[in-house]
Write a protein that holds these residues in place. Structure first.
Motif, PDB file in Angstrom:
ATOM      1  N   ASP A 122      10.659 -39.655 -30.604  1.00 10.90           N
ATOM      2  CA  ASP A 122      11.009 -40.299 -31.883  1.00 10.90           C
ATOM      3  C   ASP A 122       9.745 -40.218 -32.849  1.00 10.90           C
ATOM      4  OD1 ASP A 122      13.124 -40.695 -30.720  1.00 10.90           O
ATOM      5  OD2 ASP A 122      12.789 -42.567 -29.950  1.00 10.90           O
ATOM      6  N   TRP A 123       8.937 -39.697 -32.593  1.00 14.50           N
ATOM      7  CA  TRP A 123       7.658 -39.758 -33.466  1.00 14.50           C
ATOM      8  C   TRP A 123       6.790 -38.851 -33.361  1.00 14.50           C
ATOM      9  CZ3 TRP A 123       2.416 -40.455 -31.780  1.00 14.50           C
ATOM     10  CH2 TRP A 123       2.174 -40.893 -30.547  1.00 14.50           C
ATOM     11  N   GLU A 124       6.296 -38.303 -34.305  1.00 15.21           N
ATOM     12  CA  GLU A 124       5.037 -36.930 -34.360  1.00 15.21           C
ATOM     13  C   GLU A 124       3.622 -37.082 -34.117  1.00 15.21           C
ATOM     14  OE1 GLU A 124       3.976 -32.977 -36.546  1.00 15.21           O
ATOM     15  OE2 GLU A 124       5.419 -34.417 -37.559  1.00 15.21           O
ATOM     16  N   ALA A 125       3.287 -36.967 -33.093  1.00 14.94           N
ATOM     17  CA  ALA A 125       1.681 -36.951 -32.672  1.00 14.94           C
ATOM     18  C   ALA A 125       0.805 -36.019 -33.396  1.00 14.94           C
ATOM     19  CB  ALA A 125       1.548 -36.923 -31.182  1.00 14.94           C
ATOM     20  N   VAL A 126      -0.091 -36.785 -34.174  1.00 21.39           N
ATOM     21  CA  VAL A 126      -1.288 -35.961 -34.825  1.00 21.39           C
ATOM     22  C   VAL A 126      -2.485 -36.233 -34.261  1.00 21.39           C
ATOM     23  CG1 VAL A 126       0.145 -35.815 -37.143  1.00 21.39           C
ATOM     24  CG2 VAL A 126      -1.398 -37.860 -36.545  1.00 21.39           C
ATOM     25  N   GLY A 127      -3.386 -35.297 -34.280  1.00 23.26           N
ATOM     26  CA  GLY A 127      -4.674 -35.348 -33.480  1.00 23.26           C
ATOM     27  C   GLY A 127      -5.930 -35.658 -34.214  1.00 23.26           C
ATOM     28  N   VAL A 128      -6.829 -35.844 -33.687  1.00 25.58           N
ATOM     29  CA  VAL A 128      -8.511 -36.099 -34.337  1.00 25.58           C
ATOM     30  C   VAL A 128      -8.934 -34.844 -33.908  1.00 25.58           C
ATOM     31  CG1 VAL A 128     -10.572 -37.174 -34.259  1.00 25.58           C
ATOM     32  CG2 VAL A 128      -8.272 -38.670 -34.454  1.00 25.58           C
ATOM     33  N   LYS A 129      -9.711 -34.073 -34.627  1.00 27.53           N
ATOM     34  CA  LYS A 129     -10.710 -33.014 -34.014  1.00 27.53           C
ATOM     35  C   LYS A 129     -12.364 -33.305 -34.411  1.00 27.53           C
ATOM     36  CE  LYS A 129      -7.304 -29.304 -34.697  1.00 27.53           C
ATOM     37  NZ  LYS A 129      -6.902 -27.771 -35.521  1.00 27.53           N
ATOM     38  N   VAL A 130     -12.953 -33.336 -33.289  1.00 25.06           N
ATOM     39  CA  VAL A 130     -14.414 -33.589 -33.332  1.00 25.06           C
ATOM     40  C   VAL A 130     -15.086 -32.283 -32.843  1.00 25.06           C
ATOM     41  CG1 VAL A 130     -16.287 -35.105 -32.548  1.00 25.06           C
ATOM     42  CG2 VAL A 130     -13.751 -36.164 -32.637  1.00 25.06           C
ATOM     43  N   ALA A 131     -15.927 -31.857 -33.858  1.00 31.48           N
ATOM     44  CA  ALA A 131     -16.578 -30.701 -33.673  1.00 31.48           C
ATOM     45  C   ALA A 131     -17.876 -30.669 -32.903  1.00 31.48           C
ATOM     46  CB  ALA A 131     -16.641 -30.109 -35.078  1.00 31.48           C
ATOM     47  N   GLU A 132     -18.373 -29.540 -32.545  1.00 36.44           N
ATOM     48  CA  GLU A 132     -19.629 -29.224 -31.612  1.00 36.44           C
ATOM     49  C   GLU A 132     -20.707 -30.348 -32.153  1.00 36.44           C
ATOM     50  OE1 GLU A 132     -23.015 -26.019 -30.862  1.00 36.44           O
ATOM     51  OE2 GLU A 132     -21.723 -25.625 -32.583  1.00 36.44           O
ATOM     52  N   GLY A 133     -21.178 -30.900 -31.256  1.00 35.03           N
ATOM     53  CA  GLY A 133     -22.484 -31.897 -31.347  1.00 35.03           C
ATOM     54  C   GLY A 133     -22.369 -33.045 -32.040  1.00 35.03           C
ATOM     55  N   ALA A 134     -20.866 -33.478 -32.603  1.00 31.04           N
ATOM     56  CA  ALA A 134     -20.607 -34.607 -33.131  1.00 31.04           C
ATOM     57  C   ALA A 134     -20.911 -35.922 -32.330  1.00 31.04           C
ATOM     58  CB  ALA A 134     -19.689 -34.670 -34.108  1.00 31.04           C
ATOM     59  N   SER A 135     -21.154 -36.909 -32.829  1.00 38.10           N
ATOM     60  CA  SER A 135     -21.443 -38.331 -32.179  1.00 38.10           C
ATOM     61  C   SER A 135     -20.510 -39.363 -32.835  1.00 38.10           C
ATOM     62  CB  SER A 135     -22.761 -38.839 -32.046  1.00 38.10           C
ATOM     63  OG  SER A 135     -23.230 -37.882 -31.227  1.00 38.10           O
ATOM     64  N   VAL A 188     -13.486 -45.978 -35.046  1.00 35.47           N
ATOM     65  CA  VAL A 188     -11.983 -45.580 -34.770  1.00 35.47           C
ATOM     66  C   VAL A 188     -11.812 -44.169 -35.860  1.00 35.47           C
ATOM     67  CG1 VAL A 188      -9.476 -46.054 -35.398  1.00 35.47           C
ATOM     68  CG2 VAL A 188     -11.409 -47.909 -34.293  1.00 35.47           C
ATOM     69  N   CYS A 189     -11.289 -43.550 -35.302  1.00 35.17           N
ATOM     70  CA  CYS A 189     -10.917 -42.119 -36.109  1.00 35.17           C
ATOM     71  C   CYS A 189      -9.309 -42.150 -36.216  1.00 35.17           C
ATOM     72  CB  CYS A 189     -11.318 -40.977 -35.403  1.00 35.17           C
ATOM     73  SG  CYS A 189     -13.110 -40.544 -35.234  1.00 35.17           S
ATOM     74  N   VAL A 190      -8.985 -42.276 -37.520  1.00 33.48           N
ATOM     75  CA  VAL A 190      -7.458 -42.425 -37.522  1.00 33.48           C
ATOM     76  C   VAL A 190      -6.836 -41.049 -37.890  1.00 33.48           C
ATOM     77  CG1 VAL A 190      -5.739 -43.509 -39.207  1.00 33.48           C
ATOM     78  CG2 VAL A 190      -7.914 -44.739 -38.749  1.00 33.48           C
ATOM     79  N   ALA A 191      -5.941 -40.293 -37.061  1.00 32.60           N
ATOM     80  CA  ALA A 191      -5.534 -39.166 -37.454  1.00 32.60           C
ATOM     81  C   ALA A 191      -4.677 -39.038 -38.531  1.00 32.60           C
ATOM     82  CB  ALA A 191      -4.981 -38.896 -35.913  1.00 32.60           C
ATOM     83  N   PRO A 192      -4.494 -37.759 -38.949  1.00 32.69           N
ATOM     84  CA  PRO A 192      -5.193 -36.648 -38.683  1.00 32.69           C
ATOM     85  C   PRO A 192      -6.488 -36.705 -39.270  1.00 32.69           C
ATOM     86  CG  PRO A 192      -3.524 -36.213 -40.247  1.00 32.69           C
ATOM     87  CD  PRO A 192      -3.398 -37.482 -40.091  1.00 32.69           C
ATOM     88  N   VAL A 193      -7.451 -36.175 -38.716  1.00 32.20           N
ATOM     89  CA  VAL A 193      -8.883 -36.014 -39.418  1.00 32.20           C
ATOM     90  C   VAL A 193      -9.758 -35.368 -38.338  1.00 32.20           C
ATOM     91  CG1 VAL A 193      -9.939 -38.216 -38.153  1.00 32.20           C
ATOM     92  CG2 VAL A 193     -10.622 -37.699 -40.538  1.00 32.20           C
ATOM     93  N   ARG A 194     -10.916 -34.717 -39.170  1.00 30.57           N
ATOM     94  CA  ARG A 194     -11.903 -33.853 -38.456  1.00 30.57           C
ATOM     95  C   ARG A 194     -13.270 -34.414 -38.808  1.00 30.57           C
ATOM     96  NH1 ARG A 194     -15.483 -29.781 -39.777  1.00 30.57           N
ATOM     97  NH2 ARG A 194     -15.773 -28.098 -37.814  1.00 30.57           N
ATOM     98  N   VAL A 195     -14.152 -34.442 -37.691  1.00 31.39           N
ATOM     99  CA  VAL A 195     -15.339 -35.021 -37.737  1.00 31.39           C
ATOM    100  C   VAL A 195     -15.939 -33.597 -37.621  1.00 31.39           C
ATOM    101  CG1 VAL A 195     -17.028 -36.408 -36.557  1.00 31.39           C
ATOM    102  CG2 VAL A 195     -14.889 -37.243 -36.772  1.00 31.39           C
ATOM    103  N   GLY A 196     -17.118 -33.310 -38.489  1.00 38.15           N
ATOM    104  CA  GLY A 196     -17.591 -31.959 -38.502  1.00 38.15           C
ATOM    105  C   GLY A 196     -18.883 -31.947 -37.399  1.00 38.15           C
ATOM    106  N   ARG A 197     -19.296 -30.714 -37.355  1.00 37.23           N
ATOM    107  CA  ARG A 197     -20.311 -30.367 -36.686  1.00 37.23           C
ATOM    108  C   ARG A 197     -21.807 -31.154 -36.576  1.00 37.23           C
ATOM    109  NH1 ARG A 197     -22.398 -26.198 -38.084  1.00 37.23           N
ATOM    110  NH2 ARG A 197     -23.613 -25.409 -36.235  1.00 37.23           N
ATOM    111  N   TRP A 198     -22.102 -31.931 -35.563  1.00 36.76           N
ATOM    112  CA  TRP A 198     -23.415 -32.433 -35.537  1.00 36.76           C
ATOM    113  C   TRP A 198     -23.374 -33.721 -36.512  1.00 36.76           C
ATOM    114  CZ3 TRP A 198     -25.996 -31.088 -31.578  1.00 36.76           C
ATOM    115  CH2 TRP A 198     -25.865 -29.828 -31.018  1.00 36.76           C
ATOM    116  N   ALA A 199     -22.255 -34.111 -36.873  1.00 35.24           N
ATOM    117  CA  ALA A 199     -22.012 -35.217 -37.767  1.00 35.24           C
ATOM    118  C   ALA A 199     -22.267 -36.545 -36.768  1.00 35.24           C
ATOM    119  CB  ALA A 199     -20.643 -35.544 -38.319  1.00 35.24           C
ATOM    120  N   LEU A 200     -22.560 -37.819 -37.470  1.00 37.87           N
ATOM    121  CA  LEU A 200     -22.731 -38.984 -36.793  1.00 37.87           C
ATOM    122  C   LEU A 200     -21.867 -40.107 -37.441  1.00 37.87           C
ATOM    123  CD1 LEU A 200     -24.144 -40.813 -34.859  1.00 37.87           C
ATOM    124  CD2 LEU A 200     -26.286 -40.779 -36.186  1.00 37.87           C
TER     125      LEU A 200
END
Length: 210
Positions: free
Chosen positions: A103-116, A122-134
């Motif tokens: 009944d609902w559509e799941a959307v994801g969070v993407k966390v790239a290489e090395g990020a912390s 909290v990461c509110v989807a849909p969102v991307r955290v870039g490489r080596w970000a903090l």
């Protein structure tokens, strides 16, 4: 495969675990989740159905990673971090009926290489955290985070840059847009196109292709 699952952890038989991965007490890894090599899944952590996790990833205690999240190699997820998956959360539909999986559509969070991701962020989807970000502790990420960005606050905003070591970068004197890691000496260059500002790691002898 050689991995470790502690007695009170729940790992579905369809999940895939890489060599050297450890799943600690009370953690849960759901159906068809895929974890790379050398991962650490802390006490009480949750990995949702079909979640993809790279190599050498750390999920600290009680981190919640809901499907369809994707975590790159070397990602750090601090204690009690939440990666959401529902843009319009409701327990019931407009008629008051309990909503089910379809009944609902799941959307994801993407966390790239090395990020912390810092503790209780909290990461509110849909969102991307870039490489080596903090992402700072307690931050709420509602927009994409650029590579090497340091973000904090509610909602999270960029307050600086970090390098691969996680140390905040310092500006190079007399070089506008030039940054340097005080720990490793690696240099970076800030580039702005329109409304977008990015940080680029400059090539070194150790990383000629950066």
């Amino acid at each position: 495969m050689s991995y470790t699952i502690k007695p009170t952890a729940q790992v579905d038989e369809s999940a895939e675990l890489g060599d050297g991965t450890t799943v600690w007490e009370l953690a849960q890894v759901r159906e068809k989740a895929r974890l790379g090599t050398g991962c650490v899944i802390g006490r009480g952590a949750y990995v949702g159905t079909g979640v993809r996790i790279g190599d050498n990833v750390k999920l600290q205690n009680y981190a919640l990673v809901y499907e369809p999240a994707e975590l790159g190699d070397g990602v750090f997820v601090g204690p009690a971090v939440v990666l959401t998956n529902d843009q319009y959360p409701r327990s019931v539909d407009p008629e008051g009926k309990l909503k089910r999986g379809g009944d609902w559509e799941a959307v994801g969070v993407k966390v790239a290489e090395g990020a912390s991701l810092g503790a209780r962020s909290v990461c509110v989807a849909p969102v991307r955290v870039g490489r080596w970000a903090l992402v700072a502790a307690g931050a709420v990420v509602t927009k994409d985070v650029p590579d090497f960005a340091l973000v904090a606050g509610v909602p999270a905003r960029r307050i600086g840059w970090v390098g691969r070591a996680g140390v905040r970068l310092v500006e190079r004197e007399g070089e506008p847009g030039g940054w340097e890691c005080p720990q490793t000496g690696t240099r970076y260059e800030e580039r702005t196109t329109g409304d977008t500002t990015e940080l680029v790691e400059l090539p070194t002898a150790e990383n000629p292709g950066s």
